[in-house]
Scaffold this motif. Structure first.
Motif, short mmCIF file in Angstrom:
data_model
loop_
_atom_site.label_atom_id
_atom_site.label_comp_id
_atom_site.label_asym_id
_atom_site.label_seq_id
_atom_site.Cartn_x
_atom_site.Cartn_y
_atom_site.Cartn_z
N MET A 1 -14.68 3.91 5.69
CA MET A 1 -14.08 2.88 5.52
C MET A 1 -14.84 1.65 6.24
O MET A 1 -14.27 0.48 6.44
CB MET A 1 -12.70 2.73 6.20
CG MET A 1 -11.88 3.77 5.48
SD MET A 1 -9.94 3.59 6.14
CE MET A 1 -10.23 4.06 7.89
N TRP B 1 -7.29 -5.87 3.97
CA TRP B 1 -7.16 -4.46 3.29
C TRP B 1 -8.23 -3.45 3.66
O TRP B 1 -9.62 -3.75 3.39
CB TRP B 1 -6.92 -4.38 1.82
CG TRP B 1 -5.64 -5.01 1.26
CD1 TRP B 1 -5.31 -6.37 1.18
CD2 TRP B 1 -4.45 -4.39 1.30
NE1 TRP B 1 -3.91 -6.51 0.97
CE2 TRP B 1 -3.48 -5.33 0.84
CE3 TRP B 1 -3.72 -3.10 1.38
CZ2 TRP B 1 -2.07 -5.15 0.50
CZ3 TRP B 1 -2.65 -2.85 1.18
CH2 TRP B 1 -1.70 -3.84 0.57
N TRP B 2 -8.11 -2.28 4.45
CA TRP B 2 -8.95 -1.17 4.49
C TRP B 2 -9.36 -0.37 3.22
O TRP B 2 -8.38 -0.23 2.40
CB TRP B 2 -8.44 -0.60 5.71
CG TRP B 2 -8.43 -0.90 7.05
CD1 TRP B 2 -8.80 -2.35 7.50
CD2 TRP B 2 -8.23 -0.26 8.04
NE1 TRP B 2 -8.82 -2.35 8.69
CE2 TRP B 2 -8.52 -1.17 9.44
CE3 TRP B 2 -7.76 1.05 8.32
CZ2 TRP B 2 -8.00 -0.59 10.53
CZ3 TRP B 2 -7.31 1.49 9.67
CH2 TRP B 2 -7.63 0.45 10.66
N ASP B 3 -10.43 -0.30 3.13
CA ASP B 3 -10.88 0.21 1.76
C ASP B 3 -12.16 1.37 1.95
O ASP B 3 -12.49 1.36 2.98
CB ASP B 3 -11.33 -0.83 0.75
CG ASP B 3 -11.84 -0.01 -0.57
OD1 ASP B 3 -11.11 0.79 -1.09
OD2 ASP B 3 -12.55 -0.63 -1.46
N SER B 4 -12.43 2.38 0.98
CA SER B 4 -13.41 3.38 1.01
C SER B 4 -13.47 3.72 -0.20
O SER B 4 -12.82 4.52 -0.98
CB SER B 4 -12.77 4.46 1.86
OG SER B 4 -13.58 5.67 1.66
N ARG C 1 -11.40 6.77 -2.15
CA ARG C 1 -10.07 6.01 -2.92
C ARG C 1 -9.22 7.27 -3.19
O ARG C 1 -7.92 6.92 -3.30
CB ARG C 1 -10.57 5.14 -3.61
CG ARG C 1 -11.23 4.08 -3.44
CD ARG C 1 -11.34 2.92 -4.31
NE ARG C 1 -12.18 1.88 -3.56
CZ ARG C 1 -13.26 1.28 -4.27
NH1 ARG C 1 -13.51 1.85 -5.24
NH2 ARG C 1 -13.76 0.48 -3.38
N GLY D 1 0.89 -1.24 -0.05
CA GLY D 1 -0.04 -0.12 0.06
C GLY D 1 0.84 1.18 -0.02
O GLY D 1 2.06 1.23 0.49
N PHE E 1 -5.86 5.05 -1.24
CA PHE E 1 -6.07 3.84 -1.28
C PHE E 1 -5.40 2.84 -2.79
O PHE E 1 -5.76 1.98 -2.93
CB PHE E 1 -7.29 3.51 -1.29
CG PHE E 1 -8.22 3.75 0.21
CD1 PHE E 1 -8.23 2.90 1.24
CD2 PHE E 1 -8.53 5.07 0.21
CE1 PHE E 1 -8.51 3.06 2.18
CE2 PHE E 1 -9.06 5.41 1.43
CZ PHE E 1 -9.13 4.43 2.67
N LYS F 1 -2.27 0.85 -4.36
CA LYS F 1 -1.24 0.00 -3.96
C LYS F 1 -0.30 -0.06 -5.14
O LYS F 1 -0.76 0.22 -6.40
CB LYS F 1 -1.93 -1.47 -3.90
CG LYS F 1 -2.58 -1.51 -2.51
CD LYS F 1 -4.11 -1.47 -2.77
CE LYS F 1 -4.91 -1.50 -1.55
NZ LYS F 1 -6.30 -0.94 -1.55
#
Length: 476
Positions: free
Chosen positions: A128, A251-254, A258, A60, A262, A264
């Motif tokens: 998130m 994996w944290w996501d939003s 993004r 990340g 977010f 990678k």
């Protein structure tokens, strides 16, 4: 690659820091004039499996994503589809703050420079939330933010509605106060979508990643295929005073943020990307943006503190005589990262780790000092002594807290005649360096901080780690 004289000393320094913080894995990669100049890996991408790291291992990058978002905005400006001086309500008519006139005065430029006048807000956690609920290591965090409600923020529209309903005090007119805002960058992603007519993620993929050959850069690691050289995530927890670094694979996501942090990417890809800011818009045969737009991105538009400034999604720091450091850090669960560019020296670099709260500033400054032949502990800047009478220090005392959950207190140690910053179990002495300006030293790194007054001269906020924390309680 041949070994450089400084490598042994630097790598010992790095290993000692990584051991102290129990960092499972890290990579440091530097290019000079576009060619790989130095590369070193430490530890493993998966500590338990003992799998190695290389230039193609995907980590990340956290908030380094913000520079990609600003690059997209600049591309759209070059196409004549928007101007950074446009009011944001032209594209986001639903966006609201507690003051309508203030809202109408905010421009895209203010979003890109964190100068829109919003304090740190609690929106990132609900943004998130769905990924946090799937992560056992996030249980305490969810409890901490339960008072703000339990409704996830899944869309840009929900994010704007959430901000519009919050009660908070604005920091000052747009353009006057710097305070880091993930909300602003989440909504820059909305602008990219509405202006380009495609999703933010697909725009970044098609207009930046693919032309640069960044085929190891994604918003979702699932796109890379199963077991495909992706770093395992780890997070530190303190139990009974003992720091433990735990495996934390979710994996944290939003979806609504993004654009704030977010993406990678691999080290090889990030060196390709950093080239854009060294050359003025080109890398590996692809021209992504004009020199004029790059110059606009790296201009120090907003002052963060006595040393650092901010351009568009990039930090700007004077470094050594005749050299400017362009950089950005990134941090979220399982991620601590830093990208840097020193154009005058032809240098680009990326440092990636697979745990949050790794000592990335120390690692990067030590690397830059090594590259420039300076002692490892040389600071970014030196500060003269500044005297503040004991009575003058009393006004700074109090508790400061942000909507993001950060809380610190400032107390006066009368016996020592100095202010003390208290962060959890950590206490750090504050040394005056100017009017309302101080610094603390932690692990041999000097960090400037300052206090912000209202028009009547009353202390209202404490600027720490690029964020302004409102004063919520007066000191003794």
């Amino acid at each position: 690659m041949k070994r450089h004289e400084w490598e042994g000393v630097y790598e010992t320094y790095v290993q000692n820091l990584l051991d102290e913080f129990q960092v499972p894995g890290a990579i440091v990669a530097v290019a000079k004039d576009g060619e790989l100049f130095y590369e070193r890996t430490f530890g493993y991408r998966d500590r338990e499996d003992g799998t190695p790291i290389n230039l193609d291992t995907v980590f990340g990058i956290g908030s380094i994503t913000k520079s990609f978002t600003c690059l997209a905005i600049m591309q759209l400006q070059e196409e004549g589809k928007l101007s950074v001086n446009d009011p944001v309500v032209k594209y986001l008519p639903e966006f609201r703050t507690p003051d309508e006139a203030h809202t109408k005065a905010i421009t895209i430029h203010h979003f890109m420079t964190h100068t829109l006048g919003l304090p740190p807000l609690p929106s990132l956690i609900p943004a998130m939330q769905r990924s946090l609920e799937a992560d056992p290591t996030a249980e305490e965090l969810l409890k901490q933010f339960a008072e703000y409600g339990n409704e996830p923020i899944d869309t840009f529209e929900q994010l704007m509605a959430y901000i519009g309903e919050l009660k908070f005090e604005l920091l000052g007119p747009p353009g006057t106060q710097f305070s880091y805002s993930n909300d602003a960058f989440g909504l820059l992603g909305t602008i990219v979508e509405r202006v380009s007519g495609q999703s933010y993620e697909s725009y970044i993929q098609e207009q930046i990643l693919q032309p640069l050959g960044m085929d190891r850069s994604v918003f979702h690691v699932e796109e890379l295929g199963e077991n495909d050289n992706v770093a395992m995530l780890y997070t530190p927890k303190v139990k009974e005073g003992v720091r433990q670094v735990l495996r934390a694979p979710v994996w944290w996501d939003s979806p609504s943020m993004r654009a704030a942090g977010f993406l990678k990417a691999s080290s090889r890809d990030m060196l390709r990307y950093a080239e854009l800011y060294r050359t003025g818009g080109s890398s590996h045969g692809a021209t992504i943006i004009s020199k004029e737009s790059v110059a606009q991105m790296v201009e120090p538009h907003a002052r963060i503190d006595s040393v650092r400034s901010y351009g568009y999604g990039l930090g700007i720091v004077p470094f050594s005589e005749g050299h400017t450091l362009i950089q950005h850090t990134g941090g979220i669960k399982g991620v601590t990262a830093q990208m840097f560019i020193v154009p005058e020296a032809g240098l680009t670099g990326i440092l990636l780790t697979n745990v949050d709260d790794a000592p990335i500033t120390d690692l990067t400054l030590g690397l830059l000092n090594s590259l420039f032949g300076r002692p490892l502990d040389t600071q970014y800047a030196a500060f003269a002594e500044y005297e503040v009478p004991l009575a003058g220090l009393e006004q700074y005392q109090g508790t400061y807290q942000s909507g993001e959950g950060d809380q610190v207190s400032i107390r006066l140690d009368e016996a020592e005649g100095k202010l003390v910053l208290v962060m959890g179990e950590t206490e750090l002495s504050l040394r005056p360096i100017g009017e309302d300006a101080f610094l603390f030293t932690r692990r041999n790194i000097d960090t400037p901080v300052h206090f912000v007054r209202d028009p009547e001269g009353v202390i209202k906020r404490f600027a720490l780690f690029s964020r302004q924390l409102p004063k919520v309680e007066a000191g003794a």
